[in-house]
Write a protein that holds these residues in place. Structure first.
Motif, PDB file in Angstrom:
ATOM      1  N   LEU A  27       0.829  -1.218   0.000  1.00 20.32           N
ATOM      2  CA  LEU A  27       0.000   0.000   0.000  1.00 20.32           C
ATOM      3  C   LEU A  27       0.857   1.260   0.000  1.00 20.32           C
ATOM      4  N   MET A  28       2.080   1.186   0.495  1.00 11.70           N
ATOM      5  CA  MET A  28       2.938   2.359   0.499  1.00 11.70           C
ATOM      6  C   MET A  28       3.571   2.627  -0.865  1.00 11.70           C
ATOM      7  N   THR A  29       3.660   1.615  -1.709  1.00 15.00           N
ATOM      8  CA  THR A  29       4.357   1.775  -2.996  1.00 15.00           C
ATOM      9  C   THR A  29       3.435   1.709  -4.207  1.00 15.00           C
ATOM     10  N   MET A  30       2.255   1.161  -4.082  1.00 15.47           N
ATOM     11  CA  MET A  30       1.376   1.025  -5.238  1.00 15.47           C
ATOM     12  C   MET A  30       0.792   2.378  -5.632  1.00 15.47           C
ATOM     13  N   PRO A  31       0.369   2.548  -6.891  1.00 10.91           N
ATOM     14  CA  PRO A  31      -0.265   3.814  -7.302  1.00 10.91           C
ATOM     15  C   PRO A  31      -1.594   4.019  -6.572  1.00 10.91           C
ATOM     16  N   ILE A  32      -2.098   5.236  -6.675  1.00 16.40           N
ATOM     17  CA  ILE A  32      -3.395   5.655  -6.116  1.00 16.40           C
ATOM     18  C   ILE A  32      -3.321   5.712  -4.591  1.00 16.40           C
ATOM     19  N   ILE A  33      -3.227   4.550  -3.929  1.00 14.75           N
ATOM     20  CA  ILE A  33      -3.211   4.533  -2.468  1.00 14.75           C
ATOM     21  C   ILE A  33      -1.845   4.958  -1.941  1.00 14.75           C
ATOM     22  N   GLY A  34      -0.785   4.600  -2.635  1.00 15.24           N
ATOM     23  CA  GLY A  34       0.555   4.898  -2.158  1.00 15.24           C
ATOM     24  C   GLY A  34       1.086   6.259  -2.558  1.00 15.24           C
ATOM     25  N   THR A  35       0.233   7.159  -3.008  1.00 17.37           N
ATOM     26  CA  THR A  35       0.668   8.494  -3.414  1.00 17.37           C
ATOM     27  C   THR A  35       0.597   9.464  -2.231  1.00 17.37           C
ATOM     28  N   LYS A  36       1.108  10.666  -2.470  1.00 14.82           N
ATOM     29  CA  LYS A  36       1.096  11.688  -1.427  1.00 14.82           C
ATOM     30  C   LYS A  36      -0.301  12.232  -1.152  1.00 14.82           C
ATOM     31  N   LEU A  37      -1.249  11.943  -2.043  1.00 17.17           N
ATOM     32  CA  LEU A  37      -2.614  12.410  -1.822  1.00 17.17           C
ATOM     33  C   LEU A  37      -3.282  11.684  -0.660  1.00 17.17           C
ATOM     34  N   VAL A  38      -2.831  10.475  -0.376  1.00 14.31           N
ATOM     35  CA  VAL A  38      -3.387   9.698   0.737  1.00 14.31           C
ATOM     36  C   VAL A  38      -2.454   9.842   1.931  1.00 14.31           C
ATOM     37  N   PRO A  39      -2.924  10.369   3.043  1.00 10.65           N
ATOM     38  CA  PRO A  39      -2.035  10.553   4.208  1.00 10.65           C
ATOM     39  C   PRO A  39      -1.441   9.228   4.692  1.00 10.65           C
ATOM     40  N   MET A  40      -0.264   9.313   5.289  1.00  7.29           N
ATOM     41  CA  MET A  40       0.418   8.122   5.790  1.00  7.29           C
ATOM     42  C   MET A  40      -0.419   7.399   6.835  1.00  7.29           C
ATOM     43  N   ARG A  41      -1.098   8.166   7.684  1.00 11.29           N
ATOM     44  CA  ARG A  41      -1.900   7.540   8.733  1.00 11.29           C
ATOM     45  C   ARG A  41      -3.062   6.751   8.141  1.00 11.29           C
ATOM     46  N   VAL A  42      -3.672   7.272   7.079  1.00 12.65           N
ATOM     47  CA  VAL A  42      -4.783   6.553   6.436  1.00 12.65           C
ATOM     48  C   VAL A  42      -4.275   5.256   5.820  1.00 12.65           C
ATOM     49  N   ARG A  43      -3.090   5.305   5.213  1.00 16.85           N
ATOM     50  CA  ARG A  43      -2.524   4.080   4.626  1.00 16.85           C
ATOM     51  C   ARG A  43      -2.226   3.039   5.697  1.00 16.85           C
ATOM     52  N   MET A  44      -1.758   3.483   6.850  1.00 14.58           N
ATOM     53  CA  MET A  44      -1.479   2.538   7.927  1.00 14.58           C
ATOM     54  C   MET A  44      -2.764   1.924   8.467  1.00 14.58           C
ATOM     55  N   TYR A  45      -3.801   2.740   8.650  1.00 13.18           N
ATOM     56  CA  TYR A  45      -5.084   2.213   9.113  1.00 13.18           C
ATOM     57  C   TYR A  45      -5.651   1.215   8.107  1.00 13.18           C
ATOM     58  N   LEU A  46      -5.519   1.529   6.823  1.00 12.51           N
ATOM     59  CA  LEU A  46      -6.018   0.624   5.795  1.00 12.51           C
ATOM     60  C   LEU A  46      -5.216  -0.678   5.774  1.00 12.51           C
ATOM     61  N   SER A  47      -3.916  -0.591   6.014  1.00 16.50           N
ATOM     62  CA  SER A  47      -3.085  -1.797   6.071  1.00 16.50           C
ATOM     63  C   SER A  47      -3.511  -2.701   7.223  1.00 16.50           C
ATOM     64  N   VAL A  48      -3.756  -2.106   8.382  1.00 18.23           N
ATOM     65  CA  VAL A  48      -4.186  -2.893   9.535  1.00 18.23           C
ATOM     66  C   VAL A  48      -5.551  -3.524   9.278  1.00 18.23           C
ATOM     67  N   ALA A  49      -6.471  -2.763   8.643  1.00 15.30           N
ATOM     68  CA  ALA A  49      -7.802  -3.294   8.362  1.00 15.30           C
ATOM     69  C   ALA A  49      -7.736  -4.467   7.392  1.00 15.30           C
ATOM     70  N   ILE A  50      -6.929  -4.334   6.319  1.00 15.31           N
ATOM     71  CA  ILE A  50      -6.805  -5.428   5.349  1.00 15.31           C
ATOM     72  C   ILE A  50      -6.163  -6.644   5.999  1.00 15.31           C
ATOM     73  N   CYS A  51      -5.163  -6.420   6.838  1.00 15.75           N
ATOM     74  CA  CYS A  51      -4.493  -7.532   7.503  1.00 15.75           C
ATOM     75  C   CYS A  51      -5.449  -8.255   8.455  1.00 15.75           C
ATOM     76  N   LEU A  52      -6.307  -7.530   9.149  1.00 12.68           N
ATOM     77  CA  LEU A  52      -7.277  -8.162  10.040  1.00 12.68           C
ATOM     78  C   LEU A  52      -8.286  -8.998   9.261  1.00 12.68           C
ATOM     79  N   VAL A  53      -8.666  -8.528   8.072  1.00 10.94           N
ATOM     80  CA  VAL A  53      -9.600  -9.289   7.247  1.00 10.94           C
ATOM     81  C   VAL A  53      -8.939 -10.566   6.709  1.00 10.94           C
ATOM     82  N   LEU A  54      -7.656 -10.470   6.331  1.00 15.32           N
ATOM     83  CA  LEU A  54      -6.952 -11.616   5.759  1.00 15.32           C
ATOM     84  C   LEU A  54      -6.506 -12.630   6.816  1.00 15.32           C
ATOM     85  N   LEU A  55      -6.399 -12.198   8.055  1.00 14.43           N
ATOM     86  CA  LEU A  55      -5.798 -13.036   9.092  1.00 14.43           C
ATOM     87  C   LEU A  55      -6.467 -14.403   9.240  1.00 14.43           C
TER      88      LEU A  55
END
Length: 258
Positions: A27-55
């Motif tokens: 999520l930090m390197t891919m386009p769209i989500i990994g751009t400067k338009l998406v705040p770092m905190r939002v990307r981290m929250y989204l990473s945790v949410a996706i990881c909880l769903v996949l767990l």
């Protein structure tokens, strides 16, 4: 007072944090989500949410020592896998950016640049237009869902704790030439048409030397270039479908997903 043993910490680290590093790196390197338009905190929250769903669907994770050198090696490996997957997507998006910059240079719009808010660099206007177009098409056709599907399946094909082979690294390096080939394929009709226009102006200059070709040729090339881009938009969807299919197939091959 809550006390945790070393084995409990190792189980927690292996079952949650190791997959989280792979998801967050993508999520930090891919386009769209990994751009400067998406705040770092939002990307981290989204990473945790996706990881909880996949767990619940992930295969068994290795039990590791939280502060040992092998654990840090595993973390670096997971980050590398996520970065490689995001890098392939970046190649796909930048093929359209490069195509727009080539067209802009040929039609005389190379000086017309604007700041790309996603990457923080100056790009040609036509390149920024192509980038916004491919972003909307990617989201409209659920390309991001395909990426998340490949990410989920990568934990089965590339399990945590299994080292990457040298072929994975060379496979990513080999994809660098694909960007140039894809960008040239996108702009080849426009470049050919603009080349014919420039040859026509050269013949006019040779036939009538008193004609001020600079004052006439530049606006004519600009107008004709815009018309060529407008006409080329009729085929942009077919070109996008061919390139996105190839890019997602590369992503699946890199992750070992069939």
């Amino acid at each position: 007072m809550l006390e945790l043993s070393a084995s409990q910490i190792g189980t927690w680290v292996g079952s949650f944090l190791l997959p989280l590093f792979r998801v967050a790196a993508l999520l930090m390197t891919m386009p769209i989500i990994g751009t400067k338009l998406v705040p770092m905190r939002v990307r981290m929250y989204l990473s945790v949410a996706i990881c909880l769903v996949l767990l619940p669907t992930l295969p068994p994770m290795p039990v590791v020592d939280a502060l040992s050198l092998p654990t840090f090696m595993l973390i670096a490996q997971e980050i590398l896998i996520g970065v490689m997957l995001g890098f392939v997507l970046q190649l796909f998006f930048h093929a359209f950016v490069m195509a727009g910059q080539i067209i802009a240079t040929q039609m005389g719009l190379g000086f017309a640049s604007m700041v790309d808010p996603a990457n923080g660099v100056s790009v040609a206007v036509i390149g920024q237009f192509f980038l916004m177009l491919v972003t909307l098409l990617f989201l409209a056709m659920n390309g991001h869902l395909v990426v998340f599907e490949v990410l989920a399946e990568s934990f089965v094909t590339l399990p945590v704790g299994v080292g990457l082979t040298t072929g994975h690294y060379w496979e990513v390096v080999g994809k660098l030439g694909w960007v140039l080939a894809a960008g040239l394929m996108l702009v080849l009709p426009a470049i050919t048409a603009l080349l014919v226009v420039n040859i026509a102006f050269g013949v006019m200059t040779r036939a009538a030397p008193q004609l001020n070709i600079l004052s006439i040729g530049f606006p004519m090339t600009l107008v004709l270039g815009m018309m060529i881009v407008w006409i080329g938009m009729a085929d942009i969807l077919a070109q996008y479908q061919a390139l996105v299919t190839e890019a997602l197939q590369m992503l699946r091959e890199l992750a070992g997903v069939k």
